[in-house]
Enzyme design. Structure first.
Site, PDB file in Angstrom:
ATOM      1  N   GLY A  41       0.855  -1.182   0.000  1.00 61.12           N
ATOM      2  CA  GLY A  41       0.000   0.000   0.000  1.00 61.12           C
ATOM      3  C   GLY A  41       0.886   1.224   0.000  1.00 61.12           C
ATOM      4  O   GLY A  41       1.886   1.277   0.739  1.00 61.12           O
ATOM      5  N   GLY A  43       0.648   4.241   1.152  1.00 66.28           N
ATOM      6  CA  GLY A  43       0.810   4.912   2.432  1.00 66.28           C
ATOM      7  C   GLY A  43       1.679   4.118   3.390  1.00 66.28           C
ATOM      8  O   GLY A  43       2.638   4.639   3.973  1.00 66.28           O
ATOM      9  N   GLU A 146      -4.630   6.725  -2.874  1.00 60.11           N
ATOM     10  CA  GLU A 146      -5.330   5.457  -2.662  1.00 60.11           C
ATOM     11  C   GLU A 146      -6.356   5.547  -1.549  1.00 60.11           C
ATOM     12  O   GLU A 146      -6.848   4.534  -1.053  1.00 60.11           O
ATOM     13  CB  GLU A 146      -4.320   4.340  -2.379  1.00 60.11           C
ATOM     14  N   GLY A 237      16.234   9.471 -14.490  1.00 61.19           N
ATOM     15  CA  GLY A 237      16.475  10.080 -13.195  1.00 61.19           C
ATOM     16  C   GLY A 237      15.296  10.872 -12.670  1.00 61.19           C
ATOM     17  O   GLY A 237      14.144  10.602 -13.011  1.00 61.19           O
ATOM     18  N   ALA A 262       7.038  -0.547  -5.434  1.00 66.19           N
ATOM     19  CA  ALA A 262       7.371   0.314  -4.278  1.00 66.19           C
ATOM     20  C   ALA A 262       8.571   1.222  -4.511  1.00 66.19           C
ATOM     21  O   ALA A 262       8.961   1.960  -3.609  1.00 66.19           O
ATOM     22  CB  ALA A 262       7.584  -0.500  -3.006  1.00 66.19           C
ATOM     23  N   ALA A 263       9.153   1.213  -5.703  1.00 66.59           N
ATOM     24  CA  ALA A 263      10.304   2.093  -5.956  1.00 66.59           C
ATOM     25  C   ALA A 263       9.911   3.556  -5.794  1.00 66.59           C
ATOM     26  O   ALA A 263      10.638   4.352  -5.192  1.00 66.59           O
ATOM     27  CB  ALA A 263      10.865   1.844  -7.352  1.00 66.59           C
ATOM     28  N   GLY A 264       8.756   3.937  -6.350  1.00 63.84           N
ATOM     29  CA  GLY A 264       8.298   5.313  -6.211  1.00 63.84           C
ATOM     30  C   GLY A 264       8.021   5.683  -4.769  1.00 63.84           C
ATOM     31  O   GLY A 264       8.335   6.797  -4.330  1.00 63.84           O
ATOM     32  N   ASP A 265       7.456   4.744  -4.014  1.00 64.67           N
ATOM     33  CA  ASP A 265       7.172   4.997  -2.601  1.00 64.67           C
ATOM     34  C   ASP A 265       8.457   5.218  -1.812  1.00 64.67           C
ATOM     35  O   ASP A 265       8.543   6.122  -0.975  1.00 64.67           O
ATOM     36  CB  ASP A 265       6.397   3.824  -1.995  1.00 64.67           C
TER      37      ASP A 265
END
Length: 329
Positions: A41, A43, A146, A237, A262-265
């Site tokens: 998730g 968050g 979300e 980048g 989850a890379a962006g998170d």
């Protein structure tokens, strides 16, 4: 010095991950290679990442009364996240997702994700009303898309009125009301989300990207009241733009991508942690690239999120500069 205090208001999702050598076409059935479950998730991922880097983190969200909820709460507690303000719904199930990873020899892993919102979309204004009086306790608020847009608008207004900076990660992509954008300090779309928000496609080829297009996209968001625009562009980048400054950090290619989940998170959360630790924008950007690089090198969402010790070890091994991390210890 004190540790950064970060508030994350967002989603819990139990990821159900299937790996395959080929994405099935319409009407096609394929045999997969493996299956696993992992708490996630946007968050919860961002809360755990900030905590693993040393921040004091409070998570606000909503779960069902089910085994997925128990597992997700357990993981957050183990990482030191304050979950005392997580609410529960007696009827709806906790959020979950189906993730398909396509893994071919010699190629980067690709993913496709379906999210089933469950209790994430059952958060009410009453569930977050306590923040009106306590949000000034935090150095930064992190939001995503979300959960109900109404909740994001409300929390962003609480923070703005209290002088607390807000980071909005506008994913999954959705139209954003002007009242939300007017209360945002930082917005962090990827290139596709930036195009959805502004109508401007940012061309890039490998490590190069069209800087003029990026600036035009940022300008449209500045006009809505956003102070800083951070756009991530995969192999090209990440670039952060304010009305007067531009900062760029290239992608790190030392580690092969195994799972981009989850890379962006991890990038967004580590950037916020760095800013709250008192680092400059460039240091926070470069640090975030290291964290995200480590994240994509392992499978799963939360299981792949690195600790501060792992990031420091990676930087030493590759002779990367790292800011002073004492405040995070």
């Amino acid at each position: 010095m004190r540790k950064p205090k970060i508030l994350v208001v967002g989603s819990f999702v139990m990821d159900q991950i299937a790996t395959t050598s080929v994405f099935p076409k319409e009407g096609q059935t394929v045999l997969g290679d493996s299956f696993s479950k992992a708490p996630g998730g946007k968050g919860a991922n961002q809360a755990v990442q900030a905590a693993r880097l040393g921040a004091e983190v409070t998570m606000v969200g909503k779960l069902g009364r089910d085994s997925n909820a128990e597992e997700m709460i357990k993981v957050l507690k183990e990482d030191g996240v304050d979950v005392s303000h997580v609410a529960f719904d007696e009827k709806e199930p906790s959020g979950c997702s189906v993730i398909i990873l396509e893994q071919k020899p010699g190629q980067d892993t690709r993913n496709r994700i379906i999210v089933l919102s469950g209790t994430n979309m059952k958060i009410t204004p009453q569930d977050v009303a306590f923040l009106k009086d306590s949000i000034s306790d935090y150095d930064m608020v992190i939001l995503q898309l979300e959960i109900p847009m109404e909740i994001n608008c409300l929390v962003a207004k609480y923070a703005h009125d209290a002088g607390v900076p807000v980071m909005l990660n506008p994913a999954p992509s959705a139209p954003l009301p002007d009242e939300l954008l007017a209360n945002i300090t930082y917005i962090s779309p990827n290139e596709h989300e930036a195009a959805d928000l502004t109508g401007i496609k940012i061309d890039h080829d490998g490590a190069d990207f069209n800087r003029n297009q990026a600036k035009e996209a940022a300008k449209k968001l500045f006009e809505k009241g956003v102070k800083n625009v951070l756009i991530t562009m995969g192999t090209a980048g990440a670039v952060l733009m304010s009305e007067n400054e531009v900062f760029f950090s290239p992608t790190i290619s030392e580690i092969k991508a195994v799972d981009p989940t989850a890379a962006g998170d991890s990038f967004v959360s580590s950037f916020c942690t760095g800013l709250c630790a008192g680092w400059g924008v460039q240091d926070a950007l470069d640090f975030s690239n290291c964290v995200a690089t480590l994240t994509v090198s392992e499978k799963g969402a939360m299981p792949s999120l690195p600790t501060l010790e792992k990031v420091e070890k990676f930087n030493r091994e590759h002779n990367f500069k790292i800011p002073d991390t004492e405040v995070l210890k």
